[in-house]
Design an enzyme around this catalytic site. Structure first.
Site, PDB file in Angstrom:
ATOM      1  N   GLY A  12      40.403  43.027  47.877  1.00  0.00           N
ATOM      2  CA  GLY A  12      41.043  42.411  48.251  1.00  0.00           C
ATOM      3  C   GLY A  12      41.363  41.608  49.255  1.00  0.00           C
ATOM      4  O   GLY A  12      41.765  41.463  50.073  1.00  0.00           O
ATOM      5  N   SER A  13      40.146  40.373  48.541  1.00  0.00           N
ATOM      6  CA  SER A  13      40.090  39.782  50.466  1.00  0.00           C
ATOM      7  C   SER A  13      41.694  38.466  49.734  1.00  0.00           C
ATOM      8  O   SER A  13      42.167  37.779  50.237  1.00  0.00           O
ATOM      9  CB  SER A  13      38.929  38.523  50.244  1.00  0.00           C
ATOM     10  OG  SER A  13      39.277  37.299  48.489  1.00  0.00           O
ATOM     11  N   ASN A  14      41.920  38.226  48.979  1.00  0.00           N
ATOM     12  CA  ASN A  14      43.378  37.744  48.889  1.00  0.00           C
ATOM     13  C   ASN A  14      44.332  38.644  49.603  1.00  0.00           C
ATOM     14  O   ASN A  14      45.602  38.450  50.187  1.00  0.00           O
ATOM     15  CB  ASN A  14      44.063  37.290  47.295  1.00  0.00           C
ATOM     16  CG  ASN A  14      43.184  36.116  47.085  1.00  0.00           C
ATOM     17  OD1 ASN A  14      43.309  34.358  47.516  1.00  0.00           O
ATOM     18  ND2 ASN A  14      42.209  36.293  46.147  1.00  0.00           N
ATOM     19  N   LEU A  87      43.930  43.518  37.709  1.00  0.00           N
ATOM     20  CA  LEU A  87      43.181  43.177  36.255  1.00  0.00           C
ATOM     21  C   LEU A  87      44.377  43.874  35.099  1.00  0.00           C
ATOM     22  O   LEU A  87      43.746  43.793  34.300  1.00  0.00           O
ATOM     23  CB  LEU A  87      41.903  43.353  36.059  1.00  0.00           C
ATOM     24  CG  LEU A  87      41.434  42.341  37.767  1.00  0.00           C
ATOM     25  CD1 LEU A  87      39.789  42.415  37.482  1.00  0.00           C
ATOM     26  CD2 LEU A  87      41.889  40.607  37.426  1.00  0.00           C
ATOM     27  N   ILE A  90      50.577  44.001  33.529  1.00  0.00           N
ATOM     28  CA  ILE A  90      52.043  44.275  34.184  1.00  0.00           C
ATOM     29  C   ILE A  90      53.178  44.563  32.956  1.00  0.00           C
ATOM     30  O   ILE A  90      53.800  43.943  32.620  1.00  0.00           O
ATOM     31  CB  ILE A  90      52.981  43.275  34.907  1.00  0.00           C
ATOM     32  CG1 ILE A  90      52.214  43.059  36.478  1.00  0.00           C
ATOM     33  CG2 ILE A  90      54.275  43.930  35.887  1.00  0.00           C
ATOM     34  CD1 ILE A  90      51.615  44.407  37.457  1.00  0.00           C
ATOM     35  N   ASN A 104      51.148  35.626  40.668  1.00  0.00           N
ATOM     36  CA  ASN A 104      49.981  35.729  40.711  1.00  0.00           C
ATOM     37  C   ASN A 104      49.219  34.512  41.195  1.00  0.00           C
ATOM     38  O   ASN A 104      49.248  33.480  40.801  1.00  0.00           O
ATOM     39  CB  ASN A 104      49.557  36.625  38.960  1.00  0.00           C
ATOM     40  CG  ASN A 104      47.779  36.534  38.854  1.00  0.00           C
ATOM     41  OD1 ASN A 104      47.101  37.347  39.628  1.00  0.00           O
ATOM     42  ND2 ASN A 104      48.114  35.969  37.712  1.00  0.00           N
ATOM     43  N   HIS A 106      45.462  33.299  40.547  1.00  0.00           N
ATOM     44  CA  HIS A 106      44.499  32.990  39.445  1.00  0.00           C
ATOM     45  C   HIS A 106      42.934  32.062  39.964  1.00  0.00           C
ATOM     46  O   HIS A 106      43.388  30.384  40.243  1.00  0.00           O
ATOM     47  CB  HIS A 106      44.892  32.586  38.146  1.00  0.00           C
ATOM     48  CG  HIS A 106      44.403  32.622  36.812  1.00  0.00           C
ATOM     49  ND1 HIS A 106      43.218  33.570  36.472  1.00  0.00           N
ATOM     50  CD2 HIS A 106      43.071  31.762  36.283  1.00  0.00           C
ATOM     51  CE1 HIS A 106      42.994  33.680  35.486  1.00  0.00           C
ATOM     52  NE2 HIS A 106      41.795  31.854  35.390  1.00  0.00           N
ATOM     53  N   ASP A 147      48.602  34.709  32.559  1.00  0.00           N
ATOM     54  CA  ASP A 147      48.509  33.427  33.064  1.00  0.00           C
ATOM     55  C   ASP A 147      49.249  32.841  32.296  1.00  0.00           C
ATOM     56  O   ASP A 147      48.979  32.003  32.220  1.00  0.00           O
ATOM     57  CB  ASP A 147      47.045  33.202  33.129  1.00  0.00           C
ATOM     58  CG  ASP A 147      45.928  34.332  33.196  1.00  0.00           C
ATOM     59  OD1 ASP A 147      46.023  34.741  34.495  1.00  0.00           O
ATOM     60  OD2 ASP A 147      44.664  34.905  32.935  1.00  0.00           O
ATOM     61  N   GLU A 176      41.974  29.952  47.129  1.00  0.00           N
ATOM     62  CA  GLU A 176      42.715  30.397  46.911  1.00  0.00           C
ATOM     63  C   GLU A 176      43.481  31.035  48.788  1.00  0.00           C
ATOM     64  O   GLU A 176      44.477  31.869  48.823  1.00  0.00           O
ATOM     65  CB  GLU A 176      42.425  31.839  46.546  1.00  0.00           C
ATOM     66  CG  GLU A 176      41.836  31.509  44.712  1.00  0.00           C
ATOM     67  CD  GLU A 176      41.504  33.352  44.207  1.00  0.00           C
ATOM     68  OE1 GLU A 176      42.258  34.188  44.061  1.00  0.00           O
ATOM     69  OE2 GLU A 176      40.083  32.924  43.428  1.00  0.00           O
TER      70      GLU A 176
END
Ligand code: GAR
Length: 192
Positions: A12-14, A87, A90, A104, A106, A147, A176
């Site tokens: 969850g760093s993003n 990951l 959806i 999203n 990537h 993607d 990111e």
């Protein structure tokens, strides 16, 4: 205030980059909730620490998975849905219910190094094997293929001869954390 719902499956760093941007008032949004498909992950710790509601949706039946997501999204009413290292695919019902509202991130310059199976370190290994001198990250709209949706913005990152997949992942992740809050900010302001 516009609302976000974030989906994550890992550290969850993003997600944290979004939380930080909100705290620093660079992003004027409310994070209404976090949805994960795994328990005991870093993203959940970050939600707890920041008092953000979260739900773990661990349902193997596709129809039930879609139903549970639909209920949560109905409850949280997001203006934008962010896949930040989520990951699992959806469900198409959710994609059609939120047109142009799901994005999203990537860790490569799509359309290169994307698609099923391209996630995490596998992406960076493939980049190193290709010999490309430049990689990067991409934020794109989500459609029914992995993607593949329309690209919104990318940041390029150099690849060095001395790189390992881990060192490259670290450099791309830094980009990111810049790209994702910035794209969210642009999209939120566009729909004001
Ligand atoms: C990020 O590098 C993200 O781009 C990637 O998973 C990582 C999650 O890191 N997503 C994909 O590979 C999707 N195909 P985080 O949990 O620290 O944000």
């Amino acid at each position: 205030m516009k609302k976000l719902v974030v989906f994550a499956s890992g550290s969850g760093s993003n997600f944290q980059a979004i939380i930080d941007a909100v705290k620093q008032k660079k992003l004027n949004v409310e994070i209404a909730g976090l949805i994960t498909n795994r328990d005991k992950i870093g993203a959940i710790d970050r939600a707890i620490k920041n008092r953000i509601p979260f739900q773990v949706v661990q349902v193997s039946d596709d129809e039930l998975f879609a139903k549970r997501l639909a209920e949560l999204l109905h409850q949280w009413q997001p203006d934008l849905i962010i896949l930040a290292g989520f990951l699992k695919k959806i469900p198409s019902e959710i994609v059609s219910a939120y047109p142009d509202k799901i994005i999203n991130i990537h860790p490569a310059l799509l359309p290169k190094f994307g698609g099923k199976g391209f996630y995490g370190l596998r992406v960076h290994k493939a980049v190193l094997e290709s010999g490309d001198a430049v990689t990067g990250c991409t934020v794109h709209f989500v459609d029914n293929e992995y993607d593949c949706g329309q690209i919104i913005e990318q940041i390029e990152v150099p690849v060095f001869a001395s790189d390992s997949p881990e060192s490259l992942a670290k450099r791309v992740l830094k980009a990111e954390h810049e790209l994702l809050p910035s794209v969210i900010n642009n999209l939120i302001n566009k729909t004001n």
